[in-house]
Write a protein that holds these residues in place. Structure first.
Motif: not given
Length: 301
Positions: A152-157
């Protein structure tokens, strides 16, 4: 014959030739023991000989029936897999996979408890607004089987918040992954929860994952079939992982794969320079942004 009659008389009465009787007496038929069929390998090959795991094939099947191919049965879905992905696969295996996914034609009319929400265009201005989840398949040559990496990745950072690495990957693992990500980002008490974006894989349409989204009050949206660009950030990370890590190792055991992949994810988060983050690693970017040393930006997805 036990009562003193000759074998010739008895055989003539029962209608069995003497040659057959003496041949079978000399060569008794051994009782056959059924040992079961061939073990399911868990993968199929492409026309170039590359192994593709059954889980990846299931994901392709889910994408097919979510699009124009939803009208097809397992026989035509077999043709689609052969033409679009170059798989060497027969309709019997496709039937088995469709049955495991419960997507054979009669079942498609069942009422869906959680209607699909299509991913929409968004403007992301900070962390914890949009997260993407996807699955990467790795091959263990020494054990002739696949392992599964769900991140799961944070799109912003662009940080990999958490991941599941194992020899199986189910809806419950996706639910647990999302729960851990919310806990690590301290978002359980926030009213504004991040949107979770996934593809149409079986793990993400499962009741376990959808029920978890409802429980945690998280909006779950799924990208349209055959549009991986809608999930571009996690797809990009998996491409980086393939080029920088998986393609450079031939794993002998699952333990080797686990150690290598976990070490790489730690390197990616803490030290690998990212061109979209001012040539900083994701962790460095978060820290520099908090100190006001770098300018915030906008991400359009």
């Amino acid at each position: 014959m036990d009562r003193g009659y000759s074998a010739a008389v008895v055989l003539r009465i029962v209608g069995v030739s003497e040659s057959t009787y003496y041949h079978r007496k000399k060569n008794p038929v051994k009782e056959r023991v059924y040992k079961g069929g061939r073990k399911i390998p868990g993968y199929s090959l492409t026309s170039t000989g590359k192994p593709i795991s059954d889980e990846q094939i299931k994901e392709w099947l889910m994408e097919l029936i979510a699009g124009e191919e939803s009208i097809y049965g397992y026989r035509k879905l077999t043709r689609c897999l052969q033409r679009q992905y170059g798989l060497v696969i027969n309709k019997k295996k496709v039937y088995r996979l469709c049955k495991e996914l419960d997507i054979l034609a009669p079942q498609r009319q069942v009422h869906i408890k959680h209607p699909r929400k299509i991913a929409i265009n968004r403007v992301i201005t900070k962390s914890n607004q949009l997260m993407e989840i996807d699955i990467k398949y790795g091959y263990i040559a020494g054990e002739n089987r696949f392992f599964y990496l769900m991140c799961i990745i944070d799109v912003y950072d662009r940080i990999i918040i958490d991941y599941h690495l194992g020899l199986s990957c189910e809806g419950k693992h996706a639910a647990q992954l999302m729960q851990r990500a919310l806990w690590k980002r301290q978002l359980f008490t926030d009213t504004a929860k991040p949107v979770i974006r996934t593809d149409n894989g079986p793990q993400f349409i499962s009741h376990a994952f959808e029920n978890a989204c409802t429980e945690f009050r998280v909006e779950h949206e799924r990208i349209p079939p055959k549009t991986p660009n809608k999930n571009a950030h996690i797809e990009s990370f998996h491409a980086i992982l393939e080029n920088d890590c998986l393609s450079k190792h031939e794993f002998a055991t699952y333990q080797d794969a686990y150690r290598t992949v976990t070490d790489y994810i730690q390197f990616y988060n803490q030290r690998r320079l990212h061109g979209s983050l001012y040539d900083l690693s994701p962790m460095e970017f978060i820290n520099q942004l908090a100190l006001g040393k770098v300018k915030p930006f906008i991400v359009k997805v």
